[in-house]
Motif scaffolding. Sequence first.
Motif, PDB file in Angstrom:
ATOM      1  N   ALA A  79       0.842  -1.204   0.000  1.00  0.00           N
ATOM      2  CA  ALA A  79       0.000   0.000   0.000  1.00  0.00           C
ATOM      3  C   ALA A  79       0.876   1.254   0.000  1.00  0.00           C
ATOM      4  CB  ALA A  79      -0.930  -0.007   1.210  1.00  0.00           C
ATOM      5  N   THR A  82       2.398   1.710  -3.353  1.00  0.00           N
ATOM      6  CA  THR A  82       1.411   2.236  -4.302  1.00  0.00           C
ATOM      7  C   THR A  82       1.419   3.761  -4.272  1.00  0.00           C
ATOM      8  OG1 THR A  82       0.060   0.250  -4.084  1.00  0.00           O
ATOM      9  CG2 THR A  82      -1.060   2.224  -4.901  1.00  0.00           C
ATOM     10  N   GLY A  83       1.519   4.318  -3.066  1.00  0.00           N
ATOM     11  CA  GLY A  83       1.609   5.774  -2.925  1.00  0.00           C
ATOM     12  C   GLY A  83       2.886   6.322  -3.531  1.00  0.00           C
ATOM     13  N   VAL A  84       4.010   5.659  -3.279  1.00  0.00           N
ATOM     14  CA  VAL A  84       5.302   6.103  -3.823  1.00  0.00           C
ATOM     15  C   VAL A  84       5.247   6.096  -5.357  1.00  0.00           C
ATOM     16  CG1 VAL A  84       7.762   5.549  -4.035  1.00  0.00           C
ATOM     17  CG2 VAL A  84       6.621   5.278  -1.821  1.00  0.00           C
ATOM     18  N   LEU A  86       2.636   6.118  -7.437  1.00  0.00           N
ATOM     19  CA  LEU A  86       1.718   7.088  -8.038  1.00  0.00           C
ATOM     20  C   LEU A  86       2.250   8.510  -7.904  1.00  0.00           C
ATOM     21  CD1 LEU A  86      -1.702   5.582  -6.938  1.00  0.00           C
ATOM     22  CD2 LEU A  86      -0.878   5.832  -9.279  1.00  0.00           C
ATOM     23  N   ALA A  87       2.988   8.771  -6.824  1.00  0.00           N
ATOM     24  CA  ALA A  87       3.558  10.110  -6.646  1.00  0.00           C
ATOM     25  C   ALA A  87       4.692  10.340  -7.633  1.00  0.00           C
ATOM     26  CB  ALA A  87       4.056  10.276  -5.213  1.00  0.00           C
ATOM     27  N   ASN A  88       5.429   9.292  -7.948  1.00  0.00           N
ATOM     28  CA  ASN A  88       6.601   9.442  -8.801  1.00  0.00           C
ATOM     29  C   ASN A  88       6.739   8.215  -9.711  1.00  0.00           C
ATOM     30  OD1 ASN A  88       8.977  10.186  -9.952  1.00  0.00           O
ATOM     31  ND2 ASN A  88      10.113  10.454  -8.043  1.00  0.00           N
ATOM     32  N   LYS A  90       8.133   7.483 -12.379  1.00  0.00           N
ATOM     33  CA  LYS A  90       9.408   7.124 -13.036  1.00  0.00           C
ATOM     34  C   LYS A  90      10.220   6.145 -12.171  1.00  0.00           C
ATOM     35  CE  LYS A  90      12.837  10.158 -11.231  1.00  0.00           C
ATOM     36  NZ  LYS A  90      14.011  10.805 -11.148  1.00  0.00           N
ATOM     37  N   LEU A  91       9.878   6.036 -10.899  1.00  0.00           N
ATOM     38  CA  LEU A  91      10.630   5.132 -10.020  1.00  0.00           C
ATOM     39  C   LEU A  91      10.343   3.673 -10.347  1.00  0.00           C
ATOM     40  CD1 LEU A  91      10.058   6.917  -6.593  1.00  0.00           C
ATOM     41  CD2 LEU A  91      12.227   6.794  -7.821  1.00  0.00           C
ATOM     42  N   HIS A 112      -5.141  -7.149  -3.600  1.00  0.00           N
ATOM     43  CA  HIS A 112      -5.651  -5.965  -4.301  1.00  0.00           C
ATOM     44  C   HIS A 112      -4.577  -5.288  -5.156  1.00  0.00           C
ATOM     45  CE1 HIS A 112      -9.769  -5.887  -2.953  1.00  0.00           C
ATOM     46  NE2 HIS A 112      -9.314  -6.449  -1.847  1.00  0.00           N
ATOM     47  N   THR A 113      -3.325  -5.379  -4.741  1.00  0.00           N
ATOM     48  CA  THR A 113      -2.272  -4.798  -5.570  1.00  0.00           C
ATOM     49  C   THR A 113      -2.068  -5.662  -6.816  1.00  0.00           C
ATOM     50  OG1 THR A 113      -1.286  -4.113  -3.489  1.00  0.00           O
ATOM     51  CG2 THR A 113      -0.034  -3.643  -5.459  1.00  0.00           C
ATOM     52  N   ARG A 116      -5.046  -4.702  -9.077  1.00  0.00           N
ATOM     53  CA  ARG A 116      -4.965  -3.333  -9.610  1.00  0.00           C
ATOM     54  C   ARG A 116      -3.969  -3.249 -10.767  1.00  0.00           C
ATOM     55  NH1 ARG A 116      -4.290  -0.932  -4.637  1.00  0.00           N
ATOM     56  NH2 ARG A 116      -6.511  -0.648  -4.400  1.00  0.00           N
ATOM     57  N   TYR A 261      -1.923   0.249 -14.256  1.00  0.00           N
ATOM     58  CA  TYR A 261      -2.734   1.271 -13.574  1.00  0.00           C
ATOM     59  C   TYR A 261      -2.240   2.706 -13.808  1.00  0.00           C
ATOM     60  CZ  TYR A 261      -5.361   3.701  -9.991  1.00  0.00           C
ATOM     61  OH  TYR A 261      -6.186   4.584  -9.340  1.00  0.00           O
ATOM     62  N   TYR A 265      -4.285   5.699 -15.599  1.00  0.00           N
ATOM     63  CA  TYR A 265      -4.614   6.970 -14.955  1.00  0.00           C
ATOM     64  C   TYR A 265      -4.150   8.142 -15.825  1.00  0.00           C
ATOM     65  CZ  TYR A 265      -6.267   9.729 -11.038  1.00  0.00           C
ATOM     66  OH  TYR A 265      -7.016  10.582 -10.257  1.00  0.00           O
ATOM     67  N   ILE A 269      -6.217  11.417 -17.301  1.00  0.00           N
ATOM     68  CA  ILE A 269      -5.757  12.813 -17.229  1.00  0.00           C
ATOM     69  C   ILE A 269      -5.727  13.417 -18.642  1.00  0.00           C
ATOM     70  CG2 ILE A 269      -3.758  14.295 -16.720  1.00  0.00           C
ATOM     71  CD1 ILE A 269      -3.202  12.438 -14.327  1.00  0.00           C
TER      72      ILE A 269
END
Lengths: 283, 385
Positions: A79, A82-84, A86-88, A90-91, A112-113, A116, A261, A265, A269
């Motif tokens: 989880a 997932t945040g890391v 989506l924030a960046n 390119k990582l 769930h990961t 997704r 994912y 997204y 956008i």
Amino acid sequence: MEIIPAVTYTYLRSKKKFPNVWCAGCGIGIALGAIIRAIDNLKLDRNDVAMVSGIGCSSRMPVYVDFNTLHTTHGRALAFATGVKLANPKLKVIVITGDGDGLAIGGNHFIHTCRRNIDITTILINNSTYGMTGGQYSPTTPFMKIGTTAPYGNRERDFDICNLAKSAGATFVARGTVYHVTLLEKIVQQAILKKGFSLVEVISHCHTFYGRLNKEGTAVKMMEWQKEHAIPIQAAAKLPPEKLKDKFLIGTLWDVDFPEYCEEYDKVIAQFQVPPEDSEGKK
Amino acid sequence: MKADPKRVLTGAHYLDGDHAAAEGALAAGCTFVAGYPITPSTEVVERMAERFPRVGGVFIQMEDELGSMAAVVGAAWGGSKAMTVTSGPGFSLMMENIGLACMMEAPCVVVNVQRGGPSTGLPTLPGQADMMQAKWGSHGDYELIALSPNSPQECFWATIKAFNLSERFRVPVLVMMDECVGHMTEKVVIPEADQIELYPRRYTKLSPEEYLPFKTGKDLVPEMIKAGDGYKIHVTGLTHDERGYPVMTWEAQEKLVRRLIEKIRLFKDELVDVEEEQTDNADVVVVSYGISSRVSIPAIQKARKEGIKVGYLRLIIAWPFPEKKIYELAQKIKGFVVVEMNYGQMVLEVERATKGKTKTILVPHGGGWVHEPEDIYKAIKEAAK
């Protein structure tokens, strides 16, 4: 004579954070070596690698390597990752987890990961026990095996991690062992290259607790067990069913494509973002 | 630094508190929201899901609130301004990773639209009984900041303020709304972007060789980096040193925890945010927050008509608690009346802060409905004796 150090050493925080916490003979270091060599083979910029883990013996791995490393809470690595991601995006996000961290307390995040299909590579080191807390039974302790919390034999059924990941929607699933190091390096490399959620189960051993409680011998003996019980998936196709009894498959078990994912997204956008000249924001 | 005009919905609107909080987050530069549907907060995430692709930002619906909060901390370290939104049952699940955010010093915002509890309680009806959980809910010792808006307009500003404080102090900042404020629809005026001041992330200017991720200056708040910009640091939920590496000694624990506490406590005076009215010559001061503050007004007006000198003090920042303010008043007045939708939470802080200099009367309420102003009025009469 010039001594050229092994490539793995150049990735370690060797002057900062050693010795490590693992027992002598542990398989996690072997898995770490394979992961580092895979990353090195792929010539990834180490600034672009984010290694995220939860809690447990395997989850201690990130602190020893020279990447962006994030050691989080028990079960929550996927989880958090997932945040890391989506924030960046390119990582290259690599999650290191274990059977307890990834499948018990983190089981919900795991399925769930997978479902997704976010571009995260997960290396799950399966030693069939909670090593860090002293050998309690885990979701992958086989039926009737001993744990300190199952002194009369574990009466629960164990997970088949690769089948679980496949059914939950992972697009790449592979299994290796810490005995078959060359194969492990190869499948980790494939997993990192896969666009989408990839899982590598690494069969390892905990001779300190699981091995001692179940009288399975030394680390070497337990690695011999891995050698004797692992069947490469290509070879398995040619073997009669009786030869596959009590054995497990290694190699790439599942590899399919499904929209990833982060890319999906981005499409949202691209379709719905307000062009700068549009004044919708001022309505 | 000013807000980005693209993200600010300038104009006069008719919005509920949930939607106003979402607009506040957008104006504040929030670029990441992870959430899980839960009444009465769902409208916030619905609005973010719709608005984010238009103005830049990612919303993800996680599998539960454990995951939502973990993703928020991850996104903060990935470089986003991150938020999650929930209500009581989800707030309980978030406690684990609110602690992680405190330990990793990840700036982030958590909106809790409080409903009646314990457990599933009253999903669609108000409560204010998570106030102590907000302060003490995660294990271990830490400090954080909690705000409590009482109108949709203030939900907009409180969310911006929450982001600013989270960047300034590098702590999770909680916006403790309640169902009434979340679902109440009122006029919300959103100014031009250049009227909205934002606190930028405290990115370091040091080189990777010089930089230590948890070394601080006088204000005890370290400078930040984000994963992927060349610093390759380690962050952990374990007790760690200035380099971020785990150290399992009491000395390292003392140094770290003391700093996590003091980085807020040293700035407690700066963190006083109350609305005050006629407290100067008051005999009785009514202390409240959120919807309870609005229900107190008719009771205060009635008592004033009868000649009782009643002051009004509303907590906008509830944590850290404005204890100095309360103590100053305690020395001059006959009593405090604390109005809150629970059986005694912030009243304990009021009582503690008075140091016995005056009496404190609680007007409790179990939640699900607001107080009867008559009950508050009676407590004011009692306090004025």
